[in-house]
Design an enzyme around this catalytic site. Structure first.
Site, mmCIF file in Angstrom:
data_model
loop_
_atom_site.group_PDB
_atom_site.id
_atom_site.type_symbol
_atom_site.label_atom_id
_atom_site.label_comp_id
_atom_site.label_asym_id
_atom_site.label_seq_id
_atom_site.Cartn_x
_atom_site.Cartn_y
_atom_site.Cartn_z
ATOM 1 N N LYS A 42 2.718 3.756 4.059
ATOM 2 C CA LYS A 42 3.346 4.960 3.514
ATOM 3 C C LYS A 42 3.157 6.191 4.408
ATOM 4 O O LYS A 42 3.906 7.147 4.305
ATOM 5 C CB LYS A 42 2.840 5.236 2.104
ATOM 6 C CG LYS A 42 3.409 4.222 1.109
ATOM 7 C CD LYS A 42 3.620 4.829 -0.247
ATOM 8 C CE LYS A 42 4.337 3.879 -1.189
ATOM 9 N NZ LYS A 42 3.543 2.672 -1.492
ATOM 10 N N THR A 72 4.504 15.786 -4.628
ATOM 11 C CA THR A 72 4.928 14.411 -4.816
ATOM 12 C C THR A 72 4.206 13.802 -6.005
ATOM 13 O O THR A 72 3.246 14.360 -6.529
ATOM 14 C CB THR A 72 4.696 13.554 -3.565
ATOM 15 O OG1 THR A 72 5.389 12.312 -3.739
ATOM 16 C CG2 THR A 72 3.221 13.286 -3.331
ATOM 17 N N SER A 89 1.186 6.608 -7.392
ATOM 18 C CA SER A 89 0.046 5.874 -7.911
ATOM 19 C C SER A 89 -1.055 5.798 -6.873
ATOM 20 O O SER A 89 -2.081 5.197 -7.103
ATOM 21 C CB SER A 89 0.477 4.464 -8.322
ATOM 22 O OG SER A 89 0.945 3.776 -7.196
ATOM 23 N N ASP A 139 12.893 -15.865 11.632
ATOM 24 C CA ASP A 139 13.722 -16.632 10.696
ATOM 25 C C ASP A 139 13.599 -16.079 9.282
ATOM 26 O O ASP A 139 14.550 -16.112 8.510
ATOM 27 C CB ASP A 139 13.284 -18.107 10.696
ATOM 28 C CG ASP A 139 13.511 -18.761 12.052
ATOM 29 O OD1 ASP A 139 14.618 -18.597 12.600
ATOM 30 O OD2 ASP A 139 12.577 -19.403 12.567
ATOM 31 N N GLY A 194 7.967 -2.497 -4.440
ATOM 32 C CA GLY A 194 7.721 -1.645 -5.603
ATOM 33 C C GLY A 194 9.034 -0.970 -5.945
ATOM 34 O O GLY A 194 9.903 -1.542 -6.592
ATOM 35 N N GLY A 195 9.226 0.246 -5.440
ATOM 36 C CA GLY A 195 10.487 0.949 -5.651
ATOM 37 C C GLY A 195 11.517 0.677 -4.570
ATOM 38 O O GLY A 195 12.661 1.102 -4.668
ATOM 39 N N LEU A 231 10.001 0.494 1.241
ATOM 40 C CA LEU A 231 9.576 -0.403 2.321
ATOM 41 C C LEU A 231 10.594 -1.520 2.532
ATOM 42 O O LEU A 231 10.973 -1.817 3.667
ATOM 43 C CB LEU A 231 8.196 -1.000 1.990
ATOM 44 C CG LEU A 231 7.632 -1.947 3.054
ATOM 45 C CD1 LEU A 231 7.410 -1.237 4.378
ATOM 46 C CD2 LEU A 231 6.331 -2.582 2.561
ATOM 47 N N GLU A 290 7.679 -9.279 -5.567
ATOM 48 C CA GLU A 290 7.196 -8.398 -6.636
ATOM 49 C C GLU A 290 6.113 -9.084 -7.447
ATOM 50 O O GLU A 290 6.055 -10.319 -7.498
ATOM 51 C CB GLU A 290 8.326 -8.163 -7.646
ATOM 52 C CG GLU A 290 9.294 -7.107 -7.301
ATOM 53 C CD GLU A 290 10.293 -6.945 -8.434
ATOM 54 O OE1 GLU A 290 10.559 -5.802 -8.780
ATOM 55 O OE2 GLU A 290 10.789 -7.950 -8.972
ATOM 56 N N GLY A 315 6.099 -7.400 -13.320
ATOM 57 C CA GLY A 315 7.057 -6.292 -13.170
ATOM 58 C C GLY A 315 8.222 -6.697 -12.302
ATOM 59 O O GLY A 315 8.391 -6.177 -11.209
ATOM 60 N N ASP A 353 11.359 -6.122 -12.316
ATOM 61 C CA ASP A 353 12.594 -5.337 -12.478
ATOM 62 C C ASP A 353 13.489 -5.415 -11.248
ATOM 63 O O ASP A 353 14.712 -5.422 -11.366
ATOM 64 C CB ASP A 353 12.253 -3.874 -12.770
ATOM 65 C CG ASP A 353 11.454 -3.252 -11.645
ATOM 66 O OD1 ASP A 353 10.282 -3.631 -11.488
ATOM 67 O OD2 ASP A 353 12.011 -2.422 -10.900
ATOM 68 N N LYS A 357 -10.723 -12.010 8.050
ATOM 69 C CA LYS A 357 -11.694 -10.895 8.149
ATOM 70 C C LYS A 357 -11.032 -9.539 7.937
ATOM 71 O O LYS A 357 -11.397 -8.559 8.585
ATOM 72 C CB LYS A 357 -12.442 -10.888 9.505
ATOM 73 C CG LYS A 357 -12.719 -12.245 10.118
ATOM 74 C CD LYS A 357 -13.553 -13.133 9.234
ATOM 75 C CE LYS A 357 -13.674 -14.527 9.816
ATOM 76 N NZ LYS A 357 -14.218 -15.488 8.838
ATOM 77 N N SER A 367 1.025 -4.739 3.546
ATOM 78 C CA SER A 367 1.426 -3.332 3.427
ATOM 79 C C SER A 367 0.292 -2.322 3.296
ATOM 80 O O SER A 367 0.498 -1.148 3.587
ATOM 81 C CB SER A 367 2.403 -3.182 2.262
ATOM 82 O OG SER A 367 1.862 -3.733 1.082
ATOM 83 N N ASN A 389 -6.008 -0.319 0.741
ATOM 84 C CA ASN A 389 -6.826 0.632 -0.009
ATOM 85 C C ASN A 389 -7.254 0.057 -1.358
ATOM 86 O O ASN A 389 -6.446 -0.075 -2.270
ATOM 87 C CB ASN A 389 -6.058 1.937 -0.213
ATOM 88 C CG ASN A 389 -5.864 2.671 1.102
ATOM 89 O OD1 ASN A 389 -6.727 2.624 1.977
ATOM 90 N ND2 ASN A 389 -4.739 3.333 1.256
HETATM 91 C C1 LIG Z 1 3.892 1.653 -2.160
HETATM 92 C C2 LIG Z 1 3.399 0.333 -1.753
HETATM 93 C C3 LIG Z 1 4.216 -0.816 -1.804
HETATM 94 C C4 LIG Z 1 5.621 -0.772 -2.362
HETATM 95 O O1 LIG Z 1 6.454 0.043 -1.583
HETATM 96 P P1 LIG Z 1 7.857 0.567 -2.145
HETATM 97 O O2 LIG Z 1 8.438 1.351 -1.043
HETATM 98 O O3 LIG Z 1 7.582 1.374 -3.374
HETATM 99 O O4 LIG Z 1 8.639 -0.652 -2.496
HETATM 100 C C5 LIG Z 1 3.702 -1.999 -1.335
HETATM 101 N N1 LIG Z 1 2.442 -2.092 -0.862
HETATM 102 C C6 LIG Z 1 1.627 -1.032 -0.806
HETATM 103 C C7 LIG Z 1 0.251 -1.206 -0.276
HETATM 104 C C8 LIG Z 1 2.073 0.227 -1.251
HETATM 105 O O5 LIG Z 1 1.251 1.270 -1.189
#
Ligand SMILES: *Cc1c(COP(=O)(O)O)cnc(C)c1O
Length: 323
Positions: free
Chosen positions: A56, A78, A81, A175, A182-183, A186, A207, A211, A213, A276, A307, A310
């Protein structure tokens, strides 16, 4: 045709140039065990090593760097979560911009502490009863702040896509590509980058089962709204895809699938014990599906977006003990 979408590949390429001096070009790791288990060649793009601990930071830097001087002088607000909050707080600090962050009162303690440590001004809300978007908008209106949402913004989406650009620049055409969802900031950026640089690559969004959706929206052709899902993947507890992210996902993504919280815990364990690395539950979504065996990936060259990393160490230990 592409002009109807919020972003195109050029936006990702210019985002990458704009943010390159501020973000890490994250490492791509491989695992012979993961390759053995799947029969594939897996390339893990490790955004858990990104500044602020998740991809992010890319979108946050790209969005803040495009504010006008007067917008920068007033500041930004902003809602998040956690990881977007930390990313905005860190980027704002770097660029000397005031940042107000609307966070759920049950956000992981480490994420709240990190946001404050970067100088973010935190305002709490109840994620099960209050509307964070409305709170963010009100603060923007009252204080003249620029609202930088966590995913549904072209500059955020373009910044997020720079990770997959780096991945394909480094390892070549793929491939398959598996991306946490999430939203959809990414996933939309990743899909545009992947289809441009590696047109035959199949892009799969992953997902949490609780959730789904995004999957339902993808299948029905309309954005489906759900209650805040209860899952350990706190970065993917979004209630709906965005107005900007959804059309991009519908056009450039090949499928959306789900994994269980149990699979996420097993994948965290795999990352910690074998590779690791500490990966947060949401960061494991793509890897959990790629390694589940549900899709035959034999001989395939597969990108996996890891992604973020934390997670409170207490929470991490607790999940590892329960597994
Ligand atoms: C925010 C987040 C996602 C989801 O990203 P979106 O752009 O909301 O789809 C996935 N993994 C991590 C670690 C995130 O912080």
């Amino acid at each position: 045709m592409s002009h109807t979408f919020a972003i195109q590949y050029d936006d990702i390429a210019s985002a990458h140039q704009r943010i390159a001096q501020f973000v890490h070009a994250t490492p791509v790791l491989t695992s012979s065990l993961a390759d053995q288990q799947t029969g594939a060649h897996l390339y893990f793009k490790c955004e858990n090593f990104q500044g602020s601990g998740a991809f992010k930071f890319r979108g946050a830097c790209n969005a803040l760097l495009q504010l006008t001087d007067s917008q920068k002088a007033r500041g930004v607000v902003t809602f998040s979560s956690g990881n977007h909050a930390q990313a905005i707080a860190k980027a704002a600090h770097l660029f000397h911009i005031r940042a107000v962050i609307v966070m759920p009162n049950d956000a992981p303690a480490m994420k709240v502490a990190a946001t404050k440590a970067y100088g973010g001004e935190v305002i709490f809300y109840d994620r099960y009863s209050e509307n964070r978007e409305a709170i963010g908008q009100r603060l923007a209106d009252e204080q003249g702040l620029s609202l930088i949402p966590p995913y549904d913004h072209p500059h955020v989406m373009a910044g997020q896509g720079s990770s997959v650009k780096e991945l394909i620049d480094e390892v070549g055409a793929l491939d398959y590509l598996f991306v946490p969802l999430g939203g959809g900031g990414l996933l939309s950026g990743s899909a545009v980058a992947a289809k441009y640089l590696s047109p035959t690559c199949k892009v799969i969004g992953v997902e949490p089962e609780a959730g789904n959706d995004g999957q339902r929206s993808f299948q029905s052709g309309k954005i489906v709204h759900i209650e805040t899902p209860k899952t350990i993947a706190d970065g993917a507890q979004t209630q709906h895809l965005g107005q900007h992210t959804f059309p991009v996902i519908q056009t450039f993504v090949d499928d959306i699938v789900t994994v269980s919280d149990q699979q996420l815990v097993e994948t965290m364990r795999f990352f910690a014990s074998r590779m690791k690395i500490v990966v947060e539950p949401t960061g494991c979504l793509g890897a959990a599906y790629a390694m589940s065996g549900e899709l035959n990936l034999k001989e395939r060259k597969v990108g996996v977006l890891v992604s973020g990393g934390n997670i409170d160490l207490n929470k991490f230990s607790q999940l590892m003990l329960d597994a």
